[in-house]
Design an enzyme around this catalytic site. Structure first.
Site, PDB file in Angstrom:
ATOM      1  CB  ILE A  89      -0.964  -0.005   1.201  1.00 11.13           C
ATOM      2  CG1 ILE A  89      -1.956  -1.162   1.072  1.00 11.13           C
ATOM      3  CG2 ILE A  89      -1.705   1.328   1.308  1.00 11.13           C
ATOM      4  CD1 ILE A  89      -2.804  -1.394   2.308  1.00 11.13           C
ATOM      5  CG  ASP A 108       9.104  -0.471   6.265  1.00  6.03           C
ATOM      6  OD1 ASP A 108       7.992  -0.665   5.784  1.00  6.03           O
ATOM      7  OD2 ASP A 108       9.632  -1.243   7.089  1.00  6.03           O
ATOM      8  N   PRO A 141       1.231  -2.146  10.242  1.00  4.69           N
ATOM      9  CG  PRO A 141       2.320  -4.184  10.618  1.00  4.69           C
ATOM     10  CD  PRO A 141       2.445  -2.885   9.848  1.00  4.69           C
ATOM     11  CB  THR A 167      -5.513   4.671   5.376  1.00  3.51           C
ATOM     12  OG1 THR A 167      -4.212   4.544   4.779  1.00  3.51           O
ATOM     13  CG2 THR A 167      -6.122   6.011   4.996  1.00  3.51           C
ATOM     14  CB  SER A 168      -2.119   1.649   8.821  1.00  5.05           C
ATOM     15  OG  SER A 168      -1.756   2.689   9.720  1.00  5.05           O
ATOM     16  NE  ARG A 169      -5.448  -3.435  11.666  1.00 12.65           N
ATOM     17  CZ  ARG A 169      -5.874  -3.615  10.426  1.00 12.65           C
ATOM     18  NH1 ARG A 169      -6.143  -2.554   9.678  1.00 12.65           N
ATOM     19  NH2 ARG A 169      -6.017  -4.815   9.912  1.00 12.65           N
ATOM     20  CG  ASP A 193     -10.462   4.502   6.570  1.00 12.02           C
ATOM     21  OD1 ASP A 193     -11.621   4.904   6.322  1.00 12.02           O
ATOM     22  OD2 ASP A 193     -10.113   3.308   6.451  1.00 12.02           O
ATOM     23  CD  GLU A 198     -11.383   0.956  13.721  1.00 14.79           C
ATOM     24  OE1 GLU A 198     -11.688   0.019  12.971  1.00 14.79           O
ATOM     25  OE2 GLU A 198     -10.651   1.903  13.368  1.00 14.79           O
ATOM     26  CG  HIS A 230     -11.553   0.355   9.337  1.00 20.44           C
ATOM     27  ND1 HIS A 230     -10.969  -0.085  10.505  1.00 20.44           N
ATOM     28  CD2 HIS A 230     -10.845  -0.227   8.335  1.00 20.44           C
ATOM     29  CE1 HIS A 230      -9.954  -0.888  10.220  1.00 20.44           C
ATOM     30  NE2 HIS A 230      -9.860  -0.989   8.907  1.00 20.44           N
TER      31      HIS A 230
END
Length: 277
Positions: A89, A108, A141, A167-169, A193, A198, A230
């Site tokens: 992604i 990363d 993640p 938009t991940s976690r 997101d 949530e 989400h």
């Protein structure tokens, strides 16, 4: 209770106790891959919506107000975008934004250096990314290492007025710290997101509910904050991929029903570790 298999229609397995499942001999399957374009494109859509103030513009138009006050955005071209977490992604987000003429910086810890040849991006340390980025997009993640990865300390290193997209976690972001950063202007644009609290809120209609989540309500009171429930994955292509892989998991278990699922669980653990930062 006689449960033999658990298959989750998601990449993440942070809501499942894999160690306990292995001890009980319960097979666990996830959907390690589905259309990465769904989340990547939603990520960029959030950036553009916040930048060009499209929600406010639509609200004004619905009231037949067509003055341009409070609608000034900025050129994406030439802006520095920091991508934290460079899997499928994250790499697609980078490719899309490079088409806008953005400068892409990547952080990363598990990314092989050879990918820098495939993608003409700058691979940098975290501090430099935080300090130089006009826009920061999160694609990791949720693990013990990434819990509250964005917090008061990391926020303090960012540019004033930075755009932050997740938009991940939800648990990657310390929402209280981010709310404070929105209040004081450190974060100029915020797109979420996902939300750390949530569970029990997203995917349901709470229109007439009392006792709504106060942190979430406070965030949504800001015009420079965009919340989606989400839904980044929610495309026809991704839903098809998810359904097909879920059925494949069940079919494979049925074919090899020997009561041994440790390898499946260890595979998921390894995949999550490789994806983690």
């Amino acid at each position: 209770m006689g449960v033999s298999y658990i298959t989750t229609r998601s990449v993440g397995t942070d809501h499942i106790d894999l160690d306990e499942a292995e001890a009980l001999g319960i097979g666990v399957g996830n959907v390690p891959h589905y259309s990465p374009y769904s989340v990547a494109e939603h990520t960029v859509a959030m950036m553009l919506t916040l930048n060009r103030r499209l929600i406010l513009a639509n609200e004004k138009a619905q009231r037949y107000q067509f003055d341009l006050s409070s609608l000034i955005g900025f050129d994406m071209h030439g802006k520095t975008v920091g991508i934290i977490g460079f899997g499928e992604i994250g790499s697609i987000v980078g490719k899309i934004l490079s088409g806008f003429g953005c400068k892409i910086m990547v952080y990363d810890k598990v990314m092989e250096k050879c990918l820098s040849k495939e993608f003409d991006f700058d691979y940098v340390d975290l501090d430099l990314l935080l300090e130089e980025s006009d826009i920061i997009s999160l694609h990791m993640p949720l693990t013990e290492d990434t819990k509250y990865f964005i917090n008061e300390q990391t926020l303090s290193k960012m540019k004033k007025g930075v755009m932050l997209i997740n938009t991940s976690r939800g648990g990657i972001v310390n929402t209280i710290d981010v709310l404070d950063a929105v209040r004081d202007g450190k974060i100029g644009y915020l797109g979420l997101d996902v939300y750390e609290h949530e569970r029990g809120i997203f995917f349901r209609n709470h229109f007439e509910s009392f006792g709504r989540d106060k942190i979430l309500v406070n965030l949504m009171n800001f015009k420079n904050v965009l919340i989606t429930g989400h839904q980044a994955f929610l495309t026809k292509e991704a839903l098809t991929n998810i359904a097909e892989k879920t059925v494949e998991n069940l079919t494979n278990w049925e074919k090899r029903d020997d009561g041994s699922f440790a390898s499946t669980i260890r595979r998921i653990s390894r995949e999550n570790e490789l994806m983690s930062n």
